[in-house]
Every structure is written in structure tokens, then in C-alpha cells.
Design an enzyme around this catalytic site. Structure first.
Site, short mmCIF file in Angstrom:
data_model
loop_
_atom_site.label_atom_id
_atom_site.label_comp_id
_atom_site.label_asym_id
_atom_site.label_seq_id
_atom_site.Cartn_x
_atom_site.Cartn_y
_atom_site.Cartn_z
N ASN A 105 65.81 -10.94 5.00
CA ASN A 105 66.38 -12.26 5.28
C ASN A 105 65.33 -13.35 5.09
O ASN A 105 64.14 -13.14 5.33
CB ASN A 105 66.93 -12.31 6.70
CG ASN A 105 68.05 -11.30 6.90
OD1 ASN A 105 68.58 -10.79 5.91
ND2 ASN A 105 68.39 -11.00 8.13
N HIS A 122 61.80 -11.04 0.93
CA HIS A 122 62.43 -11.93 -0.05
C HIS A 122 62.09 -13.40 0.21
O HIS A 122 62.83 -14.29 -0.20
CB HIS A 122 63.96 -11.71 -0.06
CG HIS A 122 64.33 -10.34 -0.54
ND1 HIS A 122 65.57 -9.75 -0.31
CD2 HIS A 122 63.63 -9.42 -1.27
CE1 HIS A 122 65.59 -8.55 -0.86
NE2 HIS A 122 64.43 -8.32 -1.43
N SER A 195 73.50 -3.94 3.08
CA SER A 195 74.36 -3.10 2.23
C SER A 195 73.53 -2.07 1.48
O SER A 195 74.07 -1.14 0.90
CB SER A 195 75.13 -3.99 1.24
OG SER A 195 74.22 -4.77 0.49
C1 BJW Z 1 76.85 -6.33 9.67
C2 BJW Z 1 77.37 -7.35 10.42
C3 BJW Z 1 77.10 -7.30 11.78
C4 BJW Z 1 77.97 -7.73 8.44
N1 BJW Z 1 76.36 -6.30 12.26
N2 BJW Z 1 76.13 -5.34 10.18
C5 BJW Z 1 68.64 -0.80 -10.87
C6 BJW Z 1 68.15 0.05 -9.89
C7 BJW Z 1 67.21 -0.39 -8.99
C8 BJW Z 1 66.77 -1.70 -9.03
C9 BJW Z 1 67.25 -2.51 -9.98
C10 BJW Z 1 68.17 -2.09 -10.91
N3 BJW Z 1 68.47 -3.13 -11.72
C11 BJW Z 1 67.77 -4.20 -11.32
C12 BJW Z 1 67.02 -3.84 -10.27
C13 BJW Z 1 66.11 -4.68 -9.50
C14 BJW Z 1 66.79 -5.65 -8.59
C15 BJW Z 1 67.94 -4.97 -7.85
O1 BJW Z 1 67.78 -4.37 -6.83
N4 BJW Z 1 69.17 -5.09 -8.36
C16 BJW Z 1 70.31 -4.40 -7.78
C17 BJW Z 1 71.33 -5.42 -7.28
C18 BJW Z 1 70.83 -3.48 -8.82
N5 BJW Z 1 65.75 -6.07 -7.67
C19 BJW Z 1 64.95 -7.09 -7.94
O2 BJW Z 1 65.06 -7.75 -8.97
C20 BJW Z 1 63.84 -7.36 -6.97
N6 BJW Z 1 62.58 -7.50 -7.66
C21 BJW Z 1 62.07 -6.50 -8.35
O3 BJW Z 1 62.56 -5.40 -8.41
O4 BJW Z 1 60.90 -6.86 -8.99
C22 BJW Z 1 60.28 -5.95 -9.88
C23 BJW Z 1 59.19 -6.72 -10.59
C24 BJW Z 1 57.90 -6.28 -10.49
C25 BJW Z 1 56.89 -6.98 -11.16
C26 BJW Z 1 57.19 -8.13 -11.91
C27 BJW Z 1 58.50 -8.57 -11.97
C28 BJW Z 1 59.51 -7.86 -11.30
C29 BJW Z 1 64.07 -8.69 -6.26
C30 BJW Z 1 65.28 -8.68 -5.41
C31 BJW Z 1 65.51 -10.07 -4.84
C32 BJW Z 1 66.77 -10.17 -4.03
N7 BJW Z 1 67.01 -11.53 -3.74
C33 BJW Z 1 68.14 -11.89 -2.88
C34 BJW Z 1 68.21 -13.42 -2.81
C35 BJW Z 1 67.09 -13.95 -1.92
C36 BJW Z 1 67.07 -15.42 -1.87
C37 BJW Z 1 68.27 -16.01 -1.17
O5 BJW Z 1 68.49 -15.77 0.02
O6 BJW Z 1 68.98 -16.75 -1.83
O7 BJW Z 1 67.95 -11.33 -1.57
S1 BJW Z 1 69.68 -11.19 -3.41
C38 BJW Z 1 70.31 -10.92 -1.78
O8 BJW Z 1 70.49 -9.50 -1.56
C39 BJW Z 1 69.19 -11.36 -0.82
C40 BJW Z 1 69.24 -10.28 0.22
O9 BJW Z 1 68.01 -10.23 0.91
C41 BJW Z 1 69.53 -9.05 -0.60
C42 BJW Z 1 70.10 -7.90 0.21
O10 BJW Z 1 71.33 -8.24 0.75
P1 BJW Z 1 71.72 -7.71 2.22
O11 BJW Z 1 70.78 -8.31 3.19
O12 BJW Z 1 71.84 -6.26 2.20
O13 BJW Z 1 73.12 -8.45 2.43
P2 BJW Z 1 74.61 -7.96 2.04
O14 BJW Z 1 75.49 -9.13 2.14
O15 BJW Z 1 74.59 -7.23 0.76
O16 BJW Z 1 74.97 -6.92 3.16
C43 BJW Z 1 75.23 -7.32 4.50
C44 BJW Z 1 75.53 -6.07 5.29
O17 BJW Z 1 75.67 -6.42 6.65
C45 BJW Z 1 76.84 -5.38 4.88
O18 BJW Z 1 76.58 -3.99 4.71
C46 BJW Z 1 77.78 -5.61 6.06
O19 BJW Z 1 78.67 -4.52 6.29
C47 BJW Z 1 76.80 -5.75 7.19
N8 BJW Z 1 77.24 -6.57 8.31
N9 BJW Z 1 78.11 -8.18 9.55
C48 BJW Z 1 75.92 -5.33 11.39
N10 BJW Z 1 77.62 -8.23 12.60
#
Ligand code: BJW
Length: 264
Positions: A105, A122, A195
Site C-alpha cells: 500500500n 510500491h 489478491s
Molecule cells: C479484503 C477486504 C477486507 C477487500 N479485509 N481483505 C508475469 C509473472 C510475474 C510477474 C509479471 C508478469 N508479467 C509482468 C510481471 C511484473 C509485474 C506484475 O506483477 N504483473 C502482474 C499483474 C502479472 N510487476 C511489476 O511490474 C513490478 N515490477 C517489477 O516486476 O519490476 C521488475 C524490474 C526490475 C528491474 C528493472 C525494471 C523492472 C511492479 C509492480 C507495481 C505495482 N503497482 C501497483 C500500483 C502502485 C501505485 C498506485 O497505488 O497507484 O501497486 S498495481 C496495484 O496492485 C498496486 C498494489 O499495491 C498492487 C497489489 O494489489 P493488492 O494490494 O493485492 O490489491 P487488490 O485490489 O488486487 O486486492 C485486494 C484484496 O483485498 C482482494 O483479494 C480482496 O478480496 C481483499 N479485501 N476488502 C480483507 N476488508
């Protein structure tokens, strides 16, 4: 109860605990999640807004979206889930390295709740900087007069961006290394409100599990990695975590009493 005695015992006895949090932990503070219904990506997909190409194509839109989210975050406060995690850390502060909170977050709510050992994978939405000279930007410099105006650096005229990690960008220096080291050593890893689809963060529970930690997730529904963890606790973080942390405190007190009686 929602969670097992095994989880309580593991947490009470753990020498080292890692907690990974995601957007779900802030949902009960009123911060929208990314992928749930009504979440942040419902109107805009991550590909549209959370990458540098989208920012360069349409800086007004992306800056406007982050300005809106900063306002939401400024108006929110930590909820019982954030506070319970700070209380768990306080319970475990008997030595360095006993507790690490790794968060995806960007909303700063864990620190506001009193968590001390926090790794922000992040970034943090409360900070911004110039994409050209990298000078940090103040809140005043981010202000624009309208939708068509772009916020630029007063020093060099470069575009100002939030200090968050977009897709395809590296994580902050050292952050993943510290998180991985802690996950590999942890006795227990709790994954809360994520997620677990974004990597490398989603790999942390798997690293901990592979190294023998007890891994539990807390979520309102099973995450992408639910099948690979030891225990899935279904429920809201703001309800589950206070009860869990209280149960751990009770168990630890009981163990202390037994030790004192044995010693007297
Ligand atoms: C509750 C609840 C309640 C609700 N109680 N629970 C293929 C395989 C592996 C990796 C990759 C791939 N293809 C591409 C990639 C890499 C990519 C990636 O992972 N992509 C996938 C989507 C496929 N990753 C990256 O690019 C990362 N960087 C990287 O790998 O760099 C390599 C590199 C090295 C050297 C040079 C250059 C590059 C970077 C990832 C950045 C993610 N950024 C974001 C935005 C941040 C800024 C912003 O806030 O605007 O981060 S995306 C967004 O998703 C944000 C979050 O932190 C992140 C995760 O989301 P989160 O927190 O899980 O939220 P939700 O909404 O998905 O889930 C919420 C959950 O809560 C749900 O499960 C609900 O059920 C639950 N919930 N209410 C308990 N009350």
C-alpha cells in the site's frame, strides 16, 4: 473462531514474523481496493494508468487520478486492522528483526497506526518528484488550476509524478531484498488483504512457505495463492486481526504464567 489454535500458537511462539499487506487492509478505512468490484481499476485498467507510458501519453489524466487519490488518503485514518498489526509488533519487540511489516500500500496508514518496521514495496503516494531532475515536489507544486493544466517542476519544467511503483518499474532500492530476507527467516508469515497477483510481492508468502514458515492469509475471499498457504482465514481484516492479536496476547500471557509458576 475464524482462525485456528495452531495459528495462535505459531504467532505466540514465533521468533520472527512477517506480515504482507495489500489494499484490503485499508478498505475499511475507505480507501478503494484495486481489483474488487467498485475498486480503483473498474473505471481505468492498471495498464491505462499505472505505467510510465500512460503517464507520458496523458499526464493530466494520471496526475488528476493521483490528486484524487491523495485527497482520499488525506481524509482517511487507520482502522482496527492497521492498529492490530501495530499492537502485534509492539508485543514482539523483544529483539531486532522479530517483526517486519511489508506493505504494497502507498497510503501511509500503517505508520500512522504506529507500525515501526515497515517496508513500502510500491512507494508512497504522499511524495512526488520530477521525472527529469528527480527533485522532490511539494504539495503546493502539485496544485493545478484545472483539468488541462499539467503540474511541472519549478526548477527544470519536468513533469511531476507520484513516488509510487508502476508496472514494469523496479521496486525501491533494497526493499525487496529486505522483505525476501525476512520472509526466508520467518516462523510465521501473515498475508492480509491482497489478491496476490502482483509480483514480486506475491512471491513473499511462497518464499516463506518454502523455507518452512507457517503461512496464513486473511481475506474476504481466497486469493490467487490461497491453495499454497497453510491456513486461509476468511473475514474482514478489521475484524479478524484485532481478535487474532488479542488471542495471541492471551496465549503469551498464559505461557508466561506457567513459566513463572514453574520457576517459583
Ligand atoms: C479484503 C477486504 C477486507 C477487500 N479485509 N481483505 C508475469 C509473472 C510475474 C510477474 C509479471 C508478469 N508479467 C509482468 C510481471 C511484473 C509485474 C506484475 O506483477 N504483473 C502482474 C499483474 C502479472 N510487476 C511489476 O511490474 C513490478 N515490477 C517489477 O516486476 O519490476 C521488475 C524490474 C526490475 C528491474 C528493472 C525494471 C523492472 C511492479 C509492480 C507495481 C505495482 N503497482 C501497483 C500500483 C502502485 C501505485 C498506485 O497505488 O497507484 O501497486 S498495481 C496495484 O496492485 C498496486 C498494489 O499495491 C498492487 C497489489 O494489489 P493488492 O494490494 O493485492 O490489491 P487488490 O485490489 O488486487 O486486492 C485486494 C484484496 O483485498 C482482494 O483479494 C480482496 O478480496 C481483499 N479485501 N476488502 C480483507 N476488508
Amino acid at each position: 473462531m475464524l482462525f485456528s489454535e495452531t495459528l495462535i500458537t505459531h504467532l505466540a511462539e514465533a521468533e520472527e514474523i512477517v506480515v504482507l499487506t495489500g489494499a484490503g487492509v485499508s478498505a475499511e478505512s475507505g480507501v478503494p481496493t484495486f481489483r474488487d468490484e467498485g475498486g480503483l481499476w473498474e473505471k481505468f485498467s492498471p495498464q491505462e494508468l499505472a505505467n510510465v507510458e500512460a503517464f507520458l501519453d496523458n499526464p493530466e489524466l494520471v496526475q488528476g487520478w493521483y490528486a484524487h487519490r491523495r485527497r482520499v488518503v488525506e481524509e482517511t485514518e487507520p482502522n482496527p486492522a492497521h492498529r492490530a498489526l501495530a499492537a502485534l509488533e509492539a508485543q514482539k519487540q523483544h529483539r531486532d528483526g522479530a517483526f517486519l511489516l511489508v506493505t504494497q500500500n502507498v497510503d501511509d496508514l500503517h505508520r500512522q497506526a504506529g507500525s515501526e518496521h515497515v517496508v513500502e514495496l510500491h512507494g508512497n503516494i504522499t511524495r512526488s518528484y520530477c521525472i527529469d531532475c528527480e527533485r522532490p515536489a511539494s504539495a503546493g507544486e502539485l496544485q493545478t488550476n484545472g483539468e488541462d493544466e499539467v503540474a511541472t517542476c519549478p526548477g527544470c519544467g519536468g513533469l511531476l509524478r507520484p513516488d509510487v511503483v508502476w508496472f514494469g518499474e523496479p521496486l525501491p532500492d533494497g526493499a525487496m531484498e529486505e522483505a525476501n530476507r525476512a520472509a526466508a527467516r520467518a516462523d510465521v508469515l501473515l498475508s492480509v488483504g491482497t489478491s496476490a497477483v502482483v509480483y514480486p510481492a506475491a512471491g513473499l508468502p511462497l518464499t516463506a512457505a518454502a523455507r518452512g514458515a507457517y503461512v496464513a492469509e486473511v481475506n474476504v475471499e481466497p486469493s490467487a495463492i490461497a491453495g499454497e498457504v497453510d491456513e486461509v482465514v476468511l473475514g474482514k481484516a478489521g475484524e479478524v486481526l484485532p481478535a487474532l492479536v488479542e488471542a495471541v496476547r492471551e496465549q503469551a500471557r498464559g505461557e508466561e504464567r506457567v513459566e513463572q509458576n514453574a520457576g517459583s
